[in-house]
Design a protein around this motif. Structure first.
Motif, PDB file in Angstrom:
ATOM      1  N   LYS A 171       0.912  -1.188   0.071  1.00 22.13           N
ATOM      2  CA  LYS A 171      -0.093   0.078  -0.004  1.00 22.13           C
ATOM      3  C   LYS A 171       0.754   1.194   0.065  1.00 22.13           C
ATOM      4  O   LYS A 171       0.538   2.263  -0.525  1.00 22.13           O
ATOM      5  N   ASN A 172       2.027   1.232   0.677  1.00 21.16           N
ATOM      6  CA  ASN A 172       3.067   2.133   0.501  1.00 21.16           C
ATOM      7  C   ASN A 172       4.183   1.681   0.661  1.00 21.16           C
ATOM      8  O   ASN A 172       4.646   0.524   0.989  1.00 21.16           O
ATOM      9  N   TRP A 173       5.326   2.234  -0.317  1.00 29.57           N
ATOM     10  CA  TRP A 173       6.628   1.841  -0.385  1.00 29.57           C
ATOM     11  C   TRP A 173       7.606   3.048  -0.346  1.00 29.57           C
ATOM     12  O   TRP A 173       7.357   4.021  -0.621  1.00 29.57           O
ATOM     13  N   CYS A 174       8.865   2.423   0.079  1.00 28.05           N
ATOM     14  CA  CYS A 174       9.976   3.718   0.066  1.00 28.05           C
ATOM     15  C   CYS A 174      10.998   3.355  -0.799  1.00 28.05           C
ATOM     16  O   CYS A 174      11.558   2.184  -1.077  1.00 28.05           O
ATOM     17  N   HIS A 175      11.191   4.480  -1.688  1.00 24.75           N
ATOM     18  CA  HIS A 175      12.275   4.200  -2.535  1.00 24.75           C
ATOM     19  C   HIS A 175      13.796   4.892  -1.936  1.00 24.75           C
ATOM     20  O   HIS A 175      13.793   6.132  -1.929  1.00 24.75           O
ATOM     21  N   TRP A 176      14.536   4.039  -1.532  1.00 28.80           N
ATOM     22  CA  TRP A 176      15.838   4.601  -0.716  1.00 28.80           C
ATOM     23  C   TRP A 176      16.881   5.132  -1.623  1.00 28.80           C
ATOM     24  O   TRP A 176      17.487   4.262  -2.358  1.00 28.80           O
ATOM     25  N   GLU A 177      17.130   6.179  -1.855  1.00 27.03           N
ATOM     26  CA  GLU A 177      18.302   6.680  -2.512  1.00 27.03           C
ATOM     27  C   GLU A 177      18.155   6.621  -3.856  1.00 27.03           C
ATOM     28  O   GLU A 177      18.984   5.669  -4.536  1.00 27.03           O
ATOM     29  N   PRO A 178      17.041   7.196  -4.636  1.00 26.47           N
ATOM     30  CA  PRO A 178      16.637   6.674  -5.975  1.00 26.47           C
ATOM     31  C   PRO A 178      17.658   7.331  -6.986  1.00 26.47           C
ATOM     32  O   PRO A 178      17.901   6.815  -8.020  1.00 26.47           O
TER      33      PRO A 178
END
Length: 316
Positions: A62-69
């Protein structure tokens, strides 16, 4: 000078044991702030292969994090956004200049249809237990405190959320290391961690059932100059025993000649070949376990997580 107590000394020893012995923390911090604000070709390719692994996951986040894209792959961000069009996205960048690039490249302008479609896009560090997937491509192998970084990922994930990451493995640049050793020069880079050790660190951080695999990729280059340009974009030498001074043009010519002579591969049409070992990792965050004792305390959030129950339903 203040004297260290036996307990403090023991804690300092244990903390130092968790840090990679061949990474200079000062150099790593400098690289993290000054790394070029671009996505190297290799990072984008690895991100594409990681995206294919998401076919194994049944339940969409439902929610996601892109770490240092910005370093991990701006094109890859588009792949993930297309795969999870309704999911909220948290974009985290650790350096101001790359955060500005991320906001410019990924932010939705008012005239774009994407502004009204899909999940919300936010910038900044993820709040604790706020995301169901954390995506971190090609970041872990330059961390001076990888165990601390993995702990931050664990904190950001909700129960049954999962981390997807990749990094370089020990066989990376083995040809370049051999060239430097034959010439009697200090090592050209720090050592990379084995995938089994990454699995152990995931478990120590509280993750469950880590799945690790690896592959070797050979990149070829027409000239030594093109090879060195690619390596500069990918990273820098963080080894504490790296050469401390500045190299001159004579040394540069010697290096280029050695690369041309030793790395030219008949199997690749005479081009210069370098090996990269790519490690892929996946693990999920289980519900917290309450330790049994005469008197136990548990937070309200942990109690809710335990009551919601058990296993990660996401894997096929």
């Amino acid at each position: 000078a203040a004297r260290k107590t036996p307990l403090l000394s023991a804690l300092l020893v244990r903390m130092s044991d968790l840090l990679p012995p061949t990474i200079d923390p000062v150099a790593a911090a400098r690289w993290h702030q000054a790394a070029p604000p671009l996505s190297p070709w290799l990072h984008e390719e690895i991100a594409r292969r990681m995206d294919e692994r998401l076919e194994w996951i049944v339940q969409a986040p439902k929610n996601w994090c892109h770490w240092e894209p910005v370093r991990g792959g701006l094109q890859a961000h588009g792949l993930l956004a297309a795969r999870y069009p309704q999911a909220g996205v948290q974009v985290h960048e650790g350096a101001p200049q790359r955060m500005a690039v991320a906001q410019e490249q990924l932010g939705k302008r008012w005239w774009q249809p994407a502004r009204w479609l899909g999940g919300a896009l936010q910038f900044g560090p993820p709040a604790p237990a706020s995301v169901d997937m954390l995506w971190a491509n090609m970041a872990l192998h330059t961390a001076a405190d990888p165990q601390g970084l993995i702990a931050r990922w664990h904190q950001a994930l909700a129960v049954d959320g999962y981390v997807m990451f990749s990094c370089l493995g020990p066989d990376t640049l083995r040809e370049l290391h051999a060239v430097y050793a034959d010439l009697g020069w200090p090592v050209p880079g720090h050592a990379f961690t084995d995938m089994h050790d990454w699995g152990d660190m995931l478990v120590q951080a509280g993750f469950a059932e880590p799945v690790m695999d690896m592959e070797h990729i050979t990149l070829t280059f027409a000239t030594p100059q093109r090879l060195l340009q690619e390596l500069r974009e990918l990273g820098c030498n963080l080894h504490p025993q790296r050469f401390a001074g500045l190299r001159g043009r004579r040394w540069r010519r010697q290096l280029e000649d050695a690369l041309q002579q030793r790395l030219a591969s008949p199997a690749h049409g005479g081009q210069l070949a370098l090996t990269f070992e790519i490690v892929y990792g996946h693990a999920y965050k289980p519900a917290p376990r309450l330790k049994v004792s005469e008197s136990s305390a548990v937070s309200l959030e942990d109690m809710r997580s335990m009551l919601r129950g058990g296993r990660n339903p996401g894997l096929r």
